[in-house]
Design a protein around this motif. Structure first.
Motif, PDB file in Angstrom:
ATOM      1  N   THR A  56      35.203  10.836  56.759  1.00 38.42           N
ATOM      2  CA  THR A  56      34.904   9.969  57.815  1.00 38.42           C
ATOM      3  C   THR A  56      34.071  10.568  58.988  1.00 38.42           C
ATOM      4  OG1 THR A  56      36.958  10.575  58.811  1.00 38.42           O
ATOM      5  CG2 THR A  56      37.198   8.877  57.566  1.00 38.42           C
TER       6      THR A  56
ATOM      7  N   ALA B 194      36.138  13.525  60.371  1.00 42.21           N
ATOM      8  CA  ALA B 194      36.093  14.506  59.498  1.00 42.21           C
ATOM      9  C   ALA B 194      34.968  15.477  59.650  1.00 42.21           C
ATOM     10  CB  ALA B 194      36.300  14.156  58.043  1.00 42.21           C
TER      11      ALA B 194
ATOM     12  N   LEU C 122      33.423  15.684  62.384  1.00 41.75           N
ATOM     13  CA  LEU C 122      33.390  16.236  63.632  1.00 41.75           C
ATOM     14  C   LEU C 122      34.376  17.619  63.582  1.00 41.75           C
ATOM     15  CD1 LEU C 122      32.723  15.702  66.867  1.00 41.75           C
ATOM     16  CD2 LEU C 122      34.960  14.700  66.879  1.00 41.75           C
TER      17      LEU C 122
ATOM     18  N   HIS D  98      34.080  21.370  63.902  1.00 43.28           N
ATOM     19  CA  HIS D  98      34.855  22.297  65.051  1.00 43.28           C
ATOM     20  C   HIS D  98      35.700  23.567  64.303  1.00 43.28           C
ATOM     21  CE1 HIS D  98      36.954  22.975  68.860  1.00 43.28           C
ATOM     22  NE2 HIS D  98      38.268  22.831  68.037  1.00 43.28           N
TER      23      HIS D  98
ATOM     24  N   SER E 210      44.820  11.643  58.804  1.00 43.86           N
ATOM     25  CA  SER E 210      44.966  11.235  60.246  1.00 43.86           C
ATOM     26  C   SER E 210      46.098  10.218  60.508  1.00 43.86           C
ATOM     27  CB  SER E 210      43.599  10.991  61.116  1.00 43.86           C
ATOM     28  OG  SER E 210      43.254   9.634  60.712  1.00 43.86           O
TER      29      SER E 210
ATOM     30  N   LYS F 217      45.835   7.644  62.380  1.00 44.93           N
ATOM     31  CA  LYS F 217      44.709   6.354  62.393  1.00 44.93           C
ATOM     32  C   LYS F 217      44.623   5.766  60.650  1.00 44.93           C
ATOM     33  CE  LYS F 217      40.197   5.086  62.563  1.00 44.93           C
ATOM     34  NZ  LYS F 217      38.776   5.382  62.560  1.00 44.93           N
ATOM     35  N   THR F 218      44.090   6.873  60.016  1.00 44.77           N
ATOM     36  CA  THR F 218      43.852   6.373  58.444  1.00 44.77           C
ATOM     37  C   THR F 218      45.004   6.155  57.843  1.00 44.77           C
ATOM     38  OG1 THR F 218      41.586   7.491  58.421  1.00 44.77           O
ATOM     39  CG2 THR F 218      42.950   7.337  56.249  1.00 44.77           C
TER      40      THR F 218
HETATM   41  C1  LIG Z   1      39.890  18.870  66.626  1.00 43.74           C
HETATM   42  C2  LIG Z   1      40.639  17.561  66.408  1.00 43.74           C
HETATM   43  C3  LIG Z   1      41.806  17.800  65.765  1.00 43.74           C
HETATM   44  C4  LIG Z   1      42.588  16.451  65.486  1.00 43.74           C
HETATM   45  N1  LIG Z   1      43.803  16.547  64.915  1.00 43.74           N
HETATM   46  C5  LIG Z   1      44.466  15.538  64.570  1.00 43.74           C
HETATM   47  C6  LIG Z   1      45.644  15.565  63.795  1.00 43.74           C
HETATM   48  O1  LIG Z   1      46.220  16.566  63.347  1.00 43.74           O
HETATM   49  N2  LIG Z   1      46.092  14.486  63.385  1.00 43.74           N
HETATM   50  C7  LIG Z   1      45.822  13.119  63.890  1.00 43.74           C
HETATM   51  O2  LIG Z   1      46.349  12.019  63.290  1.00 43.74           O
HETATM   52  N3  LIG Z   1      44.541  12.977  64.468  1.00 43.74           N
HETATM   53  C8  LIG Z   1      43.681  14.051  64.884  1.00 43.74           C
HETATM   54  N4  LIG Z   1      42.686  14.072  65.572  1.00 43.74           N
HETATM   55  C9  LIG Z   1      42.315  12.675  66.070  1.00 43.74           C
HETATM   56  C10 LIG Z   1      41.538  11.991  64.973  1.00 43.74           C
HETATM   57  O3  LIG Z   1      40.455  12.655  64.699  1.00 43.74           O
HETATM   58  C11 LIG Z   1      41.197  10.655  65.549  1.00 43.74           C
HETATM   59  O4  LIG Z   1      42.293   9.788  65.826  1.00 43.74           O
HETATM   60  C12 LIG Z   1      40.318   9.892  64.804  1.00 43.74           C
HETATM   61  O5  LIG Z   1      39.860   8.702  65.317  1.00 43.74           O
HETATM   62  C13 LIG Z   1      40.731   9.809  63.343  1.00 43.74           C
HETATM   63  O6  LIG Z   1      39.712   8.822  62.765  1.00 43.74           O
HETATM   64  P1  LIG Z   1      39.569   8.680  61.066  1.00 43.74           P
HETATM   65  O7  LIG Z   1      40.892   8.789  60.204  1.00 43.74           O
HETATM   66  O8  LIG Z   1      38.797   7.832  60.677  1.00 43.74           O
HETATM   67  O9  LIG Z   1      38.913  10.154  60.732  1.00 43.74           O
HETATM   68  C14 LIG Z   1      41.919  15.375  66.064  1.00 43.74           C
HETATM   69  C15 LIG Z   1      40.774  14.947  66.626  1.00 43.74           C
HETATM   70  C16 LIG Z   1      40.193  16.399  66.780  1.00 43.74           C
HETATM   71  C17 LIG Z   1      38.950  16.485  67.366  1.00 43.74           C
END
Ligand SMILES: Cc1cc2nc3c(=O)[nH]c(=O)nc-3n(C[C@H](O)[C@H](O)[C@H](O)COP(=O)(O)O)c2cc1C
Length: 190
Positions: free
Chosen positions: A39, A42, A44, A48, A90, A92-93
């Motif tokens: 995603t 991921a 980003l 980091h 995450s 969200k997923t």
């Molecule tokens: C450095 C960093 C660490 C994160 N760690 C978490 C985590 O451990 N668990 C989580 O649910 N979201 C975490 N997030 C937030 C998710 O990246 C965010 O909710 C994002 O929208 C998830 O979208 P995706 O599932 O499409 O990648 C983190 C964000 C950042 C920038």
């Protein structure tokens, strides 16, 4: 011999080093291959946590798909994959998978795993967990093909380094696909 392909999805939760570890173990395992999808989150988080780009992760995978490529092979049940691992996953997923909200290739591929009843391993990562996170995990855990496998620290096999601990966590994530990494040291009893 046909390779057993594992779809590997990565999301923006913390834990991108585990993605790389899983891809390395799949590459090292005879008879297995990986198809990667990440995603935007991921990408980003990879930048980091590891100062790495999508292309660096892609080098460890056998195939890579763009997250918006919703017409790609894994969007269909006829794509020959033995199962799917989402690492890290995450909240969200996780919510998207629970709801069947398949608006990107990773979510659609997970949805396909559910409908085709193929193994779906979710390395869920958040702390602390809200009642909503726990509800979503519980509902998915009730499906026999879903494995909720949070990447937990393991001390009983006495890891000598963080790398060794990560390798054990990654190996555990791959075991449900029948991929028993040589390095895997499951509990053998006292
Ligand atoms: C450095 C960093 C660490 C994160 N760690 C978490 C985590 O451990 N668990 C989580 O649910 N979201 C975490 N997030 C937030 C998710 O990246 C965010 O909710 C994002 O929208 C998830 O979208 P995706 O599932 O499409 O990648 C983190 C964000 C950042 C920038």
């Amino acid at each position: 011999m046909e390779q057993k392909k594992i779809i590997v999805g990565a999301t923006g939760a913390s834990g991108l080093p585990l993605l790389l570890e899983c891809l390395k173990l799949i590459r090292a395992a005879e008879g297995f291959s990986s198809a990667l999808m990440m995603t935007h989150g991921a990408e980003l988080t990879l930048k980091h946590e590891m100062a790495m780009e999508r292309a660096d992760a892609a080098e460890l995978a056998d195939e890579i798909f763009a997250i918006d490529e919703i017409g790609a092979g894994p969007a269909s049940g006829s794509y020959r994959a033995v199962g799917m691992l989402v690492v890290p996953c995450s909240m969200k997923t996780l919510a998207g998978i629970y709801c069947g909200y398949a608006d990107n290739l990773l979510l659609r591929s997970a949805d396909v795993m559910l409908k085709e009843k193929r193994p779906l391993v979710l390395a869920v990562r958040e702390s602390p967990l809200s009642p909503i996170h726990l509800r979503n995990m519980q509902e998915l855990a009730l499906l026999p093909t879903v494995h909720i496998v949070p990447p937990m620290l393991v001390f009983y096999n006495k890891p000598k380094s963080l790398e060794e601990m990560m390798q054990q966590i990654a190996a555990r994530l791959l075991a449900p696909f029948g991929l028993m990494a040589e390095e895997y040291r499951p509990w053998q009893g006292l």
